[in-house]
Design an enzyme around this catalytic site. Structure first.
Site: not given
Ligand code: S3P
Length: 430
Positions: A20-21, A120, A168, A312, A339, A387
């Site tokens: 996903k990222s 959030r 993020q 995650d 989250k 999740r």
């Molecule tokens: C992600 C960073 C994480 C993760 C999210 C995806 C990303 O979040 O929990 O599912 O793709 O950069 P955080 O940056 O809030 O920890």
């Protein structure tokens, strides 16, 4: 929906869906680069679709022929003011990373999201982007969605120490830094996933990373690339745990992304004394084939710099811990509270309603192992958290009798649209 219970074992091979990222970032980098970006194996989950739609609304042509995605990038300065507010759905990654891109563009964009995303915190991205010169206004002084970003064509570089371990937020600052005047320095509390830094280099950009510090020069121009997205270890995690806890299981998971900033779960599985084999490893693609089979497990402690490397995966790791011998302690994971749901409370409630013994704490959980799970008295609601839905679906496989109703199961579409098809497939191979 009614969940499948009482599994007699899961068997077979599975190619896990795209990360996903990396999928989000491939669209984003493709959209701000010049030239064509071709993306193979992208995850077509709802979160990534939110990113694709947002960039289309910003004027980028993105084609999907069902096989590959082609992004016709024209460079970041060609993005144009969208005609209406952008719907970010459930996706924190789309919202926060896009904020960094919008910070440097001289027009106004409003972002909104679903009930979960609207709760959030966005102040974590608003603060550094405001320091760089963007104007950001959200609901309440904590900055929540809907949020309006008015970018500046004259962003200033900053030195910024991230107050929370968040890839993020780090990524948002990096995206803004690419457009700023001067050299931006970002320092992390703990090392978080490194996909933005790595893909920036892949797209022809410049960044100097040493340990937890990144230096990003401003005024960069990127070029379109061909990207192959490896499988998502965060999706593979559900099958890794299922393979370990459901008796008589043996699973081979292909194409699992093993970027070292994401592999904390593999270390936990090994620390719990269970059987995990790496059958093949492709160093260039950073992907591996993993094999797990039902094993005896023991409790462990999960804390410190391991947390961002498996953040995650903690809901499904909590389930794993209920099946080990002895106690598992998770600490330093207060981020779980912000989250898609408060994952400390929601994981504990869901599994405790099935007979687990989990004590939620301020920054984690204390999980007693060796508990037998049963059908809960009431339906379990995902509360819109993908999740949580998948974790409960795996827990259900351990329940011998009764019925389990999962409400808002459609949340799973966020990151793993074929989850129940894959469960069927692995159940049929017995
Ligand atoms: C992600 C960073 C994480 C993760 C999210 C995806 C990303 O979040 O929990 O599912 O793709 O950069 P955080 O940056 O809030 O920890």
């Amino acid at each position: 929906m009614k969940l499948k219970i009482n599994s007699q074992g899961l068997k077979g091979h599975l190619k896990v869906p795209g990360d996903k990222s990396i999928s989000h970032r491939s669209i984003m980098f493709g959209s701000i680069a010049k030239g064509k970006t071709i993306i193979h194996d992208i995850l077509r989950g709802e979160d990534v679709l939110s990113t694709i739609e947002a960039f289309r609304a910003l004027g980028v042509e993105i084609e999907d022929d069902g096989q590959v995605i082609t992004v016709h990038g024209q460079g970041i300065s060609k993005l144009k003011e969208p005609e209406k507010a952008l719907d970010m759905g459930n996706s924190g990654t789309s919202t926060r990373l896009l904020s960094g891109i919008l910070a440097g563009l001289p027009f106004e964009t409003t972002l909104f999201g679903d009930d979960s995303l609207s709760k959030r915190p966005m102040d974590r991205v608003a603060t550094p982007l405001q320091m760089m010169g963007a104007e950001i206004v959200g609901q309440t002084d904590k900055v929540k969605l809907p949020m309006t970003i008015k970018g500046s064509a004259h962003l200033k570089a900053i030195d910024y120490v991230l107050p929370v371990a968040s890839a993020q937020v780090k990524s948002a600052v990096i995206f803004a830094a690419l457009q700023a005047e001067g050299l931006t320095k970002v320092v992390e509390k703990e090392k978080t996933r490194s996909h933005t830094e790595e893909m920036l280099v892949q797209f022809g950009g410049e960044i100097k990373v040493s340990d937890k510090t990144s230096l990003v020069p401003g005024g960069q121009k990127l070029m379109g690339q061909e990207v192959t997205v490896p499988g998502d270890i965060s999706s593979a995690a559900f099958w890794l745990v299922a393979g370990l806890v459901v008796e008589n299981s043996e699973l081979i998971l292909e194409n699992v992304g093993i970027n070292e900033t994401r592999t904390g779960i593999l270390e936990v599985i090994q620390a719990m004394g269970s059987q995990l084999e790496i059958l093949e490893q492709d160093e260039v693609a950073k992907a591996a084939t993993l094999k797990v089979k039902a094993s005896q497990l023991k409790g462990t402690e999960i804390s410190g710099d391991l947390i961002p490397r498996l953040i995650d995966e903690l809901p499904i790791i909590a389930l794993l811990a209920t099946q080990g011998e002895g106690k598992t302690i998770i600490r330093d994971a207060a981020e779980l509270k912000v989250k898609e749901t408060d994952r400390i409370a929601v994981v504990a409630d869901a599994l405790n309603s099935m007979g687990a013994n989990i004590e939620p704490t301020d920054d984690g959980m204390i999980i007693q192992g060796g508990t037998k799970l049963h059908a809960p008295e009431n339906a379990i609601n995902t509360l819109g958290d993908h999740r949580i839905g998948m974790m409960v679906a795996i827990a259900a496989l351990l329940v011998e009798n009764g019925e389990i109703e999962l409400e808002r199961a459609e949340a799973i579409q966020t990151s793993y649209p074929s989850f129940f098809d894959d469960l069927e497939k692995l159940s049929e191979n017995l």
